[in-house]
Motif scaffolding. Structure first.
Motif, PDB file in Angstrom:
ATOM      1  N   GLU A 311     -24.225  14.467 -24.225  1.00 45.35           N
ATOM      2  CA  GLU A 311     -22.801  14.144 -24.298  1.00 45.35           C
ATOM      3  C   GLU A 311     -22.116  14.370 -22.962  1.00 45.35           C
ATOM      4  O   GLU A 311     -21.238  13.598 -22.559  1.00 45.35           O
ATOM      5  N   ARG A 312     -22.502  15.419 -22.247  1.00 45.50           N
ATOM      6  CA  ARG A 312     -21.913  15.651 -20.920  1.00 45.50           C
ATOM      7  C   ARG A 312     -22.287  14.538 -19.957  1.00 45.50           C
ATOM      8  O   ARG A 312     -21.460  14.080 -19.161  1.00 45.50           O
ATOM      9  N   GLU A 313     -23.545  14.080 -20.043  1.00 44.97           N
ATOM     10  CA  GLU A 313     -23.979  12.993 -19.151  1.00 44.97           C
ATOM     11  C   GLU A 313     -23.207  11.719 -19.438  1.00 44.97           C
ATOM     12  O   GLU A 313     -22.817  10.992 -18.524  1.00 44.97           O
ATOM     13  N   ILE A 314     -22.974  11.433 -20.724  1.00 43.21           N
ATOM     14  CA  ILE A 314     -22.200  10.240 -21.084  1.00 43.21           C
ATOM     15  C   ILE A 314     -20.786  10.335 -20.534  1.00 43.21           C
ATOM     16  O   ILE A 314     -20.245   9.376 -19.975  1.00 43.21           O
ATOM     17  N   LEU A 315     -20.176  11.535 -20.670  1.00 42.16           N
ATOM     18  CA  LEU A 315     -18.797  11.716 -20.225  1.00 42.16           C
ATOM     19  C   LEU A 315     -18.676  11.521 -18.720  1.00 42.16           C
ATOM     20  O   LEU A 315     -17.773  10.831 -18.238  1.00 42.16           O
ATOM     21  N   PHE A 316     -19.593  12.105 -17.969  1.00 38.36           N
ATOM     22  CA  PHE A 316     -19.501  11.991 -16.519  1.00 38.36           C
ATOM     23  C   PHE A 316     -19.939  10.613 -16.022  1.00 38.36           C
ATOM     24  O   PHE A 316     -19.474  10.156 -14.976  1.00 38.36           O
ATOM     25  N   GLU A 317     -20.801   9.935 -16.776  1.00 34.95           N
ATOM     26  CA  GLU A 317     -21.135   8.561 -16.432  1.00 34.95           C
ATOM     27  C   GLU A 317     -19.918   7.661 -16.618  1.00 34.95           C
ATOM     28  O   GLU A 317     -19.656   6.760 -15.804  1.00 34.95           O
ATOM     29  N   ALA A 318     -19.154   7.922 -17.682  1.00 37.92           N
ATOM     30  CA  ALA A 318     -17.924   7.166 -17.886  1.00 37.92           C
ATOM     31  C   ALA A 318     -16.954   7.396 -16.741  1.00 37.92           C
ATOM     32  O   ALA A 318     -16.297   6.475 -16.254  1.00 37.92           O
ATOM     33  N   SER A 319     -16.855   8.646 -16.288  1.00 43.97           N
ATOM     34  CA  SER A 319     -15.978   8.960 -15.160  1.00 43.97           C
ATOM     35  C   SER A 319     -16.450   8.262 -13.885  1.00 43.97           C
ATOM     36  O   SER A 319     -15.656   7.746 -13.105  1.00 43.97           O
ATOM     37  N   ARG A 320     -17.791   8.221 -13.694  1.00 42.76           N
ATOM     38  CA  ARG A 320     -18.334   7.560 -12.495  1.00 42.76           C
ATOM     39  C   ARG A 320     -18.001   6.073 -12.492  1.00 42.76           C
ATOM     40  O   ARG A 320     -17.651   5.487 -11.459  1.00 42.76           O
ATOM     41  N   LYS A 321     -18.104   5.455 -13.681  1.00 39.79           N
ATOM     42  CA  LYS A 321     -17.783   4.015 -13.755  1.00 39.79           C
ATOM     43  C   LYS A 321     -16.332   3.754 -13.419  1.00 39.79           C
ATOM     44  O   LYS A 321     -15.999   2.748 -12.782  1.00 39.79           O
ATOM     45  N   MET A 322     -15.481   4.666 -13.809  1.00 42.55           N
ATOM     46  CA  MET A 322     -14.060   4.499 -13.489  1.00 42.55           C
ATOM     47  C   MET A 322     -13.867   4.539 -11.984  1.00 42.55           C
ATOM     48  O   MET A 322     -13.067   3.792 -11.416  1.00 42.55           O
ATOM     49  N   ASP A 323     -14.609   5.425 -11.288  1.00 38.46           N
ATOM     50  CA  ASP A 323     -14.510   5.486  -9.835  1.00 38.46           C
ATOM     51  C   ASP A 323     -14.994   4.197  -9.190  1.00 38.46           C
ATOM     52  O   ASP A 323     -14.423   3.725  -8.198  1.00 38.46           O
ATOM     53  N   GLU A 324     -16.057   3.608  -9.742  1.00 38.50           N
ATOM     54  CA  GLU A 324     -16.593   2.372  -9.173  1.00 38.50           C
ATOM     55  C   GLU A 324     -15.624   1.209  -9.307  1.00 38.50           C
ATOM     56  O   GLU A 324     -15.627   0.279  -8.500  1.00 38.50           O
ATOM     57  N   LYS A 325     -14.816   1.231 -10.353  1.00 38.63           N
ATOM     58  CA  LYS A 325     -13.884   0.135 -10.603  1.00 38.63           C
ATOM     59  C   LYS A 325     -12.647   0.213  -9.721  1.00 38.63           C
ATOM     60  O   LYS A 325     -11.766  -0.631  -9.774  1.00 38.63           O
ATOM     61  N   ARG A 326     -12.560   1.315  -8.949  1.00 39.05           N
ATOM     62  CA  ARG A 326     -11.344   1.506  -8.125  1.00 39.05           C
ATOM     63  C   ARG A 326     -11.216   0.430  -7.075  1.00 39.05           C
ATOM     64  O   ARG A 326     -12.168   0.097  -6.394  1.00 39.05           O
TER      65      ARG A 326
END
Length: 326
Positions: A311-326
């Protein structure tokens, strides 16, 4: 910002949490409410006794005195002797307790808080007579509050605290300094402050966290010479989570969805325009909006610490994708 019927929520609601989570509000309301009750009704009488005389039955009196009763190790921590006393305790309770409750969840937080308060009572009742401190009643939330300080120093050791609001000091050094000061003043025993209650609350809190982190296997871990051994290994699960740079994402209304869809991330600077999505490699688990929603709900209910590794990996992967979309 979302347009149409989309529902906007905060990505960091479980990580950053609330400024006034449930148990913090309960403790603030209870302590302040009882203090105001004392101020307003102190001079009233009931059956020939003033209200203050009845309230004194809730102070913590020395064992062996006629005034001591079994409920006092709990009731004493909700009463205060003056405005300065309650103001400092409630400020520290809010400053450090809110983040601990957001991290642990409300149930674990209130159990910890009460245990630290009981530890402060036990230390005062046992140690004070041994070193010759004159017997006197005790009241105040300081024992429990010092337990919160100890927990904060262990969970967030490098967090900066502004001592007297302008002197920056890391949390771990602040806690060590304050405990050393309390130990010194406790043996002086001349200022009318129950310093050993403060120390007792902190010690019980540290013991609780050590047991929670390792239990019977703790010393085996400390003897282990592997890379993850020692105190760092024991406390690695308590490492402070990094905060996502972009705190907002869009949650689709569930009634509009027939099946799980991949979370759609938006750049705040593009007025709601969705960034171009990169195709996921084959075999990669697609993070859906429902995955993120479920994890955020779990954090809000039980705290970040109780998430599984996946679950932590999923959460931080979601955060990483948000950074990529910047």
């Amino acid at each position: 910002m979302a347009s149409g019927g989309s529902k906007q929520v905060r990505f960091g609601r479980g990580l950053g949490g609330s400024y006034f989570p449930p148990m913090i509000k309960f403790l603030l309301a209870t302590n302040i409410g009882l203090y105001l009750f004392q101020l307003l009704f102190d001079r009233m009488t009931y059956q020939g006794k003033s209200i203050s005389e009845y309230i004194q039955y809730c102070y913590l009196w020395p064992i062996g005195t006629p005034e001591f009763h079994f409920w006092q190790p709990i009731t004493y921590m909700f009463l205060h002797a003056g405005f300065g006393h309650i103001a400092v305790n409630m400020l520290v309770l809010w400053m450090f307790g809110a983040e601990l409750e957001n991290t642990w969840g409300s149930k674990k937080f209130i159990i910890y808080y009460m245990l630290c308060g009981l530890g402060g009572a036990a230390a005062h009742l046992i140690v004070s007579p041994l070193i010759g401190i004159p017997p006197a009643p005790m009241l105040g939330a300081s024992g429990a509050v010092f337990g919160l300080l100890a927990a904060f120093g262990l969970l967030f050791p490098d967090r900066m605290i502004y001592f007297y609001f302008f002197i920056p000091i890391k949390a771990k050094y602040f806690v060590l300094f304050y405990l050393g000061y309390e130990l010194y003043e406790g043996f002086q025993g001349a200022d009318g402050v129950a310093h050993f209650a403060h120390i007792g609350g902190a010690v019980v809190g540290i013991i609780y966290m050590i047991i929670d982190a390792g239990g019977p296997q703790l010393f085996g871990r400390l003897r282990n010479k592997s890379e993850n051994s020692g105190v760092k290994g024991v406390w690695q699960n308590f490492k402070e989570p990094s905060q996502p740079k972009h705190p907002t994402f869009i949650r689709h209304a569930k009634e509009d969805l027939d099946e799980p869809v991949e979370a759609e991330y938006y750049d705040l600077g593009t007025s709601g325009t969705k960034a171009a999505a990169k195709p996921e490699p084959k075999g990669t688990h697609v993070i859906t909006q429902d995955d993120v929603d479920r994890i955020l709900d779990k954090i809000a209910a039980t705290g970040y610490q109780n998430l599984s590794k996946e679950e932590r990996e999923i959460l931080f992967e979601a955060s990483r994708k948000m950074d990529e979309k910047r």
